[in-house]
Each structure stands twice: as C-alpha cells, then as structure tokens.
Design an enzyme around this catalytic site. Structure first.
Site, mmCIF file in Angstrom:
data_model
loop_
_atom_site.group_PDB
_atom_site.id
_atom_site.type_symbol
_atom_site.label_atom_id
_atom_site.label_comp_id
_atom_site.label_asym_id
_atom_site.label_seq_id
_atom_site.Cartn_x
_atom_site.Cartn_y
_atom_site.Cartn_z
ATOM 1 N N ARG A 14 33.139 -25.266 -6.849
ATOM 2 C CA ARG A 14 32.605 -24.929 -8.170
ATOM 3 C C ARG A 14 32.765 -23.454 -8.518
ATOM 4 N NH1 ARG A 14 33.146 -29.416 -7.525
ATOM 5 N NH2 ARG A 14 31.722 -31.157 -7.876
ATOM 6 N N SER A 21 25.378 -32.595 -14.214
ATOM 7 C CA SER A 21 24.643 -32.008 -13.092
ATOM 8 C C SER A 21 24.288 -30.559 -13.391
ATOM 9 C CB SER A 21 25.477 -32.075 -11.813
ATOM 10 O OG SER A 21 25.686 -33.410 -11.421
ATOM 11 N N GLU A 57 24.973 -24.750 -12.138
ATOM 12 C CA GLU A 57 26.338 -24.927 -12.639
ATOM 13 C C GLU A 57 26.429 -24.553 -14.107
ATOM 14 O OE1 GLU A 57 28.397 -28.558 -11.966
ATOM 15 O OE2 GLU A 57 27.566 -28.874 -9.973
#
Length: 312
Positions: A181, A228, A298
């Site tokens: 990520r 998410s 995120e």
C-alpha cells in the site's frame, strides 16, 4: 457554481486559458467522493484530454495547490474544503487498448473493476483481483492498491506520467519501488496510464465472478464508504482488531463502523467529513490502547476542518 470552459472568476492565468474541459468554482466535493461528504473545491478542472491537462499544468503557477482525484474512493475532503484546484483525471485518461502480446495499455482514469471484467471476457488472467479495487488505475498505482492477496504493481511493465510542468513521460516499472500500500519514486507528477501484462487464461471469468461474490458476502457494498479504512498490520487484519476492540457498529454523528465488516466506515447520509474523520481517529485510538497496534489509514484526508465558529 460556474461550469463554463472559460470561467468569469478566478485568477487571470486560468481565465485566459483556452481550455476545452469543464472548469467550475466552489465545486461540492461530496459529488466526487465515495463517502458523499466534505466541503467544496475552490476550483475544479476536468480536462477534455491529455493536451488540455498539459496546457493547464504548464500555466499553473508553482503556488497553485493541485489535488488530483480519480473516483474519490479513498478520499476524504474536510468540511472546510480545498484551496487551489482539484483535477479530475478520469475524463482525460479513459483509454483502454488491448494488444496481441497479452498486454493492455490502460488510462489512469479507467476503473480497476472494468479492466478485470473486460480482461476476463477476453480470456486473460492475472488481473482478476482488480475487480475488488473500487478506484481507478491511477489511484491504484499511486498507493499500490490490491485485493485478495495481490497488488497492481505485480502486473506493471511501464507507466505513463505527466509532470507538474505538463511534460508526458514513459517510465519502466523498475523506476519505482512498490511495497504494501505504498509507492516510492513518483515526485511532482501523476500517473496518466500504464501497460499491464496479463496471461492467457480461459478460466479467468469464473474467478472474477467468484471473487466478486466473496466480496459481496463479506463487505457492505452499495453504501457510502471508502472501502477498507486501515491497512492490515503485519500478520493480522485491521477488521479483526477493530471488532476485538468492541468498535464494530460504533457511531459518531452520521458515521458508523459497519456491522458487516469492521474495517469499513459508512456514511448514513447525514455524516459530515468531521464525523467520519473523528470516528476514524477514535477507532484508531481504541485499537492502539487495547492492543498496542497503531493502525495506519489508507484514506487520503485533505482540506481544512471547519472551526467551531463555522469557518475553516
């Protein structure tokens, strides 16, 4: 709000540009974010194509704050809004070209799920996991997005970028360093496209259907969220930790933690951006206090909060 190609208000450098894309002022960013919350952009530009985007970038002074967006699927704009110009990349970067060597040249504004579904219909595999990523190829590249144990940079052969100065460049995948990520190597530039390598696979369509069914069963799809919220910490899952910290279904104003999947924060239709951000921070603090684990978000949070007096 002004939707004319040559806005009557705004800085001189922008008013004098013969742009063909849509330019507006005080654009409500809730229209462009999957959380359906947040303040307005001072200016908003949806370029007609890459030359239109390049013209804008060459004219924009170094002091102009630029914020690039795709589908706004991992973006939270605070209620005080955004200074400068938001650039919507999707209209200008929507190309999709399939080649005989099993590569696909895809624009940064194309939805990841679209690439997965069309590839599967063409009996090409390796990119099935893209069906589980709610954003665009450009956003996925910028954060090395992934799903079901795979990440997009596993497929990348080369990328196309546009610099802050409006120059288009092609770079090999090796010019960037991708990790879970995150991505290093993109400085003062934005992705406008990529070349992805896939494999011949007649069973790909069946796997896409199976992955989409798995996603539908486990996640609260169809509700205003960003997907998410937190990255999974090493060896664990953010959703498990949030549920173990007894924050599943927790609510703050119009925002709540999904009872279906604890790593999703939902807007019930009345949430402010502050409700969402404060709930995110509260969940993060609960997990840290309970387990000593600092969950990393995120979500890209931008803009200014509204002060108690009602102004940014």
């Amino acid at each position: 709000m002004n939707d004319s190609p040559t806005p009557a208000t705004g800085p001189t450098w922008l008013r004098d540009l013969p742009l063909r894309g849509r330019v507006s002022v005080q654009e409500p960013m809730a229209r462009h974010c999957s959380w359906r919350a947040g303040g307005a952009a001072e200016r908003f530009f949806a370029p007609a194509d890459l030359p239109d985007l390049a013209m804008f970038l060459r004219a924009a002074p170094p002091t102009e704050v630029l914020t690039a967006i795709g589908l706004g699927s991992n973006l939270l704009v605070r209620d005080g809004g955004l200074r400068g110009t938001v650039i919507a990349f999707s209209p200008a970067c929507a190309g999709l070209a399939w080649h005989a060597d099993h590569t696909v040249q895809v624009g940064a504004g194309v939805a990841c799920a679209k690439v997965a579904k069309i590839a599967a219909r063409r009996q090409l595999g390796g990119g099935e996991f893209l069906a589980g990523i709610p954003g665009t190829i450009g956003g996925a590249l910028a954060m090395n997005a992934g799903a079901f144990g795979h990440a997009i940079w596993d497929l990348v052969e080369a990328v196309e970028i546009i610099t802050r100065g409006g120059d288009l460049q092609r770079r090999p995948a090796a010019a960037f360093k991708a990790a879970y990520r995150q991505l290093d190597g993109l400085n003062q530039a934005w992705f406008v496209g990529a070349i992805l390598r896939l494999d011949a696979d007649a069973a790909a369509a069946g796997r896409v259907r199976a992955l989409l069914a798995q996603r539908s069963a486990a996640q609260p799809l169809g509700l205003p969220s960003c997907g998410s919220v937190f990255k999974n910490p090493p060896g664990d899952f953010a959703g498990r930790l949030i549920e173990a910290a007894e924050r599943k279904s927790a609510r703050l104003g119009g925002a709540y933690v999904s009872p279906k999947h604890a790593n999703f924060i939902i807007n019930d239709g009345t949430a402010s951006a502050a409700d969402i951000e404060d709930l995110l921070l509260s969940v993060q603090a609960s997990v840290a206090q309970r387990f000593g684990v600092c969950l990393e978000s995120e979500v890209r949070i931008v803009g200014e909060r509204v002060a108690l007096g009602g102004t940014p």
